[in-house]
Design a protein around this motif. Structure first.
Motif, PDB file in Angstrom:
ATOM      1  N   TYR A 255       0.833  -1.209   0.000  1.00 31.75           N
ATOM      2  CA  TYR A 255       0.000   0.000   0.000  1.00 31.75           C
ATOM      3  C   TYR A 255       0.865   1.255   0.000  1.00 31.75           C
ATOM      4  N   CYS A 259      -7.110   5.614  -0.814  1.00 28.72           N
ATOM      5  CA  CYS A 259      -8.006   5.268   0.289  1.00 28.72           C
ATOM      6  C   CYS A 259      -7.238   4.559   1.420  1.00 28.72           C
ATOM      7  N   ARG A 305      -7.350  -4.696   3.230  1.00 25.30           N
ATOM      8  CA  ARG A 305      -5.894  -4.664   3.012  1.00 25.30           C
ATOM      9  C   ARG A 305      -5.444  -5.642   1.927  1.00 25.30           C
ATOM     10  N   LEU A 307      -4.768  -6.368  -1.273  1.00 26.47           N
ATOM     11  CA  LEU A 307      -4.602  -5.691  -2.566  1.00 26.47           C
ATOM     12  C   LEU A 307      -4.809  -6.642  -3.746  1.00 26.47           C
ATOM     13  N   ILE A 310      -8.559  -6.968  -4.394  1.00 23.56           N
ATOM     14  CA  ILE A 310      -9.115  -5.754  -5.028  1.00 23.56           C
ATOM     15  C   ILE A 310      -8.653  -5.672  -6.486  1.00 23.56           C
ATOM     16  N   ARG A 311      -7.382  -6.026  -6.693  1.00 26.13           N
ATOM     17  CA  ARG A 311      -6.848  -5.985  -8.068  1.00 26.13           C
ATOM     18  C   ARG A 311      -7.630  -6.951  -8.969  1.00 26.13           C
ATOM     19  N   SER A 314     -11.214  -5.597  -9.504  1.00 28.68           N
ATOM     20  CA  SER A 314     -11.357  -4.329 -10.218  1.00 28.68           C
ATOM     21  C   SER A 314     -10.623  -4.343 -11.554  1.00 28.68           C
ATOM     22  N   VAL A 319      -3.797  -0.421  -8.054  1.00 31.01           N
ATOM     23  CA  VAL A 319      -4.403  -0.667  -6.752  1.00 31.01           C
ATOM     24  C   VAL A 319      -3.518  -0.270  -5.571  1.00 31.01           C
ATOM     25  N   CYS A 322      -4.145   3.669  -5.435  1.00 28.51           N
ATOM     26  CA  CYS A 322      -5.459   4.273  -5.659  1.00 28.51           C
ATOM     27  C   CYS A 322      -6.520   3.507  -4.865  1.00 28.51           C
ATOM     28  N   ARG A 323      -6.776   2.295  -5.245  1.00 28.63           N
ATOM     29  CA  ARG A 323      -7.762   1.421  -4.608  1.00 28.63           C
ATOM     30  C   ARG A 323      -9.211   1.869  -4.822  1.00 28.63           C
ATOM     31  N   ARG A 326     -13.757   2.421  -1.715  1.00 29.53           N
ATOM     32  CA  ARG A 326     -14.416   1.175  -1.293  1.00 29.53           C
ATOM     33  C   ARG A 326     -15.862   1.448  -0.853  1.00 29.53           C
TER      34      ARG A 326
ATOM     35  N   ASP B  57      -8.577  10.350   0.005  1.00 33.35           N
ATOM     36  CA  ASP B  57      -7.837  10.191  -1.247  1.00 33.35           C
ATOM     37  C   ASP B  57      -6.990  11.396  -1.655  1.00 33.35           C
TER      38      ASP B  57
END
Lengths: 356, 68
Positions: A255, A259, A305, A307, A310-311, A314, A319, A322-323, A326, B57
């Motif tokens: 990370y 976010c 957490r 990643l 999420i990757r 999405s 990621v 940015c992420r 959520r 952000d």
């Protein structure tokens, strides 16, 4: 090595003197904006602040609390709380509607070491008062900006971007500047999860993209007068390219920014209930269980957490820095790990492709 | 006291903390613009620790930090 901030946003009270149409308290069933839940007592608040400080020291981070509401200045013991955060050297920001900041109140805030506050301004006077449900809201908020600025407090005007006010950002900039604010920015409205994409206030990804493009010219136009914030992470990445730090984060799959939900923030409601983010209304426990325990043990926090997950969901390689949001993903799809429906990456890439 | 606390970090805490990229320079202590001057960093070379005063952000721009 630089230290990261460990951050807690706290709804100090549910009481509020305004009746904002977009307030999450309304969508959570408290449209009267009164304190129906048992609020945290002063002792519990002090314990929460101690816990934040101790955890930050343990993790070699900087403790920071943003005190919100309801309207935080409606909590009767707010000065005792500000005294305590000052004593404990916890960086304190105030997120307020500004209407209660008289010259005396501004002085009291400044004396307690709070030198940055965020005041919400949601459009022209007519629009702001309509959104905020009170005829006095705009004038009092502007007075609040002036009173705080005269006391030497740095005021950030913050607009919640909705369908109703998306053409009024420049008016917000101009009027915030005239009132004495140092900075101004907008945050997109997170839809009510009960309505999802049907929420009439919801601004779609193309509209967000267009707003960010307009903001670029406003940054230039107001340079030297007021700082217009252009702080969207994805936008910045495309503007500035990928620096060494971003490349390193990608390689290590760690990370970097964007976010911070899941990593270094918690949102605490007035009764101590904890969400990963104020806009992601999934209870993960009570703050009495301890900051460290909640961050490390909560399954939702562990998910946030992840990643890789999420990757995969999405289909995006950005990621680590940015992420997406959520909370928007959850509001629209009920899955907080999926693609952020407000993501405007495709428009950025298309525009970039056209200019080549 | 601080040192002993760090020594007592659990495996879970170590794993958690190693999931975050270390930041090589402290933007917030000085404010991004001063930091850029101090270390002669070009704009695309520095990173601003995300600021949550404005939401989760804000990042990566000298104009993007609420607290400088």
């Amino acid at each position: 090595m630089a230290k990261r901030h460990l951050y807690l946003q706290w709804d100090s009270t549910d009481w509020c003197n305004l009746r904002c149409s977009h307030c999450y308290h309304s969508s959570e069933g408290n449209s009267f904006h009164k304190q129906f839940k048992e609020p945290m007592g002063l002792e519990d608040v002090f314990s929460m602040i101690d816990d934040l400080k101790e955890t930050a020291e343990r993790w070699d981070m900087i403790p920071r609390i943003a005190i919100s509401g309801g309207e935080p200045l409606m909590r009767k013991d707010h000065l005792k709380i500000f005294d305590y955060t000052q004593k404990q050297e916890v960086i304190t920001n105030l997120l307020t509607n500004g209407t209660l900041i008289t010259p005396i109140k501004a002085k009291e805030i400044k004396e307690r070491g709070i030198d940055t506050i965020q005041i919400s301004i949601d459009g022209t006077k007519e629009t702001h008062n309509k959104i905020r449900g009170r005829k006095f809201a705009y004038d009092k908020a502007m007075e609040g900006i002036s009173n705080a600025s005269r006391e030497g407090i740095s005021v950030v005007s913050a607009m919640t971007l909705m369908k109703q006010n998306m053409d009024e950002f420049e008016e917000v900039i101009e009027n915030s500047y005239l009132a004495g604010a140092k900075k101004v920015g907008f945050k997109t409205y997170v839809p009510d999860s009960k309505l999802g994409a049907k929420d009439p206030k919801f601004v779609n990804s193309f509209e967000v993209y267009e707003m960010l493009k307009k903001t670029n010219s406003l940054v230039e136009k107001y340079k030297g007068k007021i700082t217009v914030l252009q702080s969207d992470v994805l936008w910045q990445i495309f503007q500035n390219g990928e620096n060494d730090l971003i490349k390193k984060s990608k390689e290590n799959n760690t990370y970097l920014c964007g976010c911070s939900a899941g990593f270094r923030m918690l949102s605490v409601l007035s009764d101590g209930t904890v969400y990963p983010c104020r806009r992601l209304p999934i209870p993960i426990g009570n703050i009495k269980e301890g900051f460290r325990n909640l961050v490390l043990e909560s399954e939702v926090m562990q998910d946030l957490r992840d990643l890789n997950k999420i990757r995969e969901k999405s289909l995006c390689d950005k990621v680590v820095h940015c992420r997406g949001c959520r909370a928007v993903a959850y509001a629209i799809t009920r899955d907080y790990m999926t693609k952020d429906p407000m993501c405007f990456k495709e428009y950025l890439e298309n525009d970039k492709h056209k200019t080549k | 006291m601080e040192k002993s606390n760090k020594l007592e970090l659990t495996a879970k805490e170590v794993d958690f903390l190693s999931g975050m990229t270390p930041l090589p320079y402290q933007v917030r202590e000085y404010g991004p613009r001063d930091e850029v001057k101090k270390y002669n960093l070009s704009k695309d070379k520095y990173h601003c620790d995300p600021c949550d005063a404005c939401g989760p952000d804000a990042c990566a721009s000298d104009d993007g930090c609420f607290l400088d």
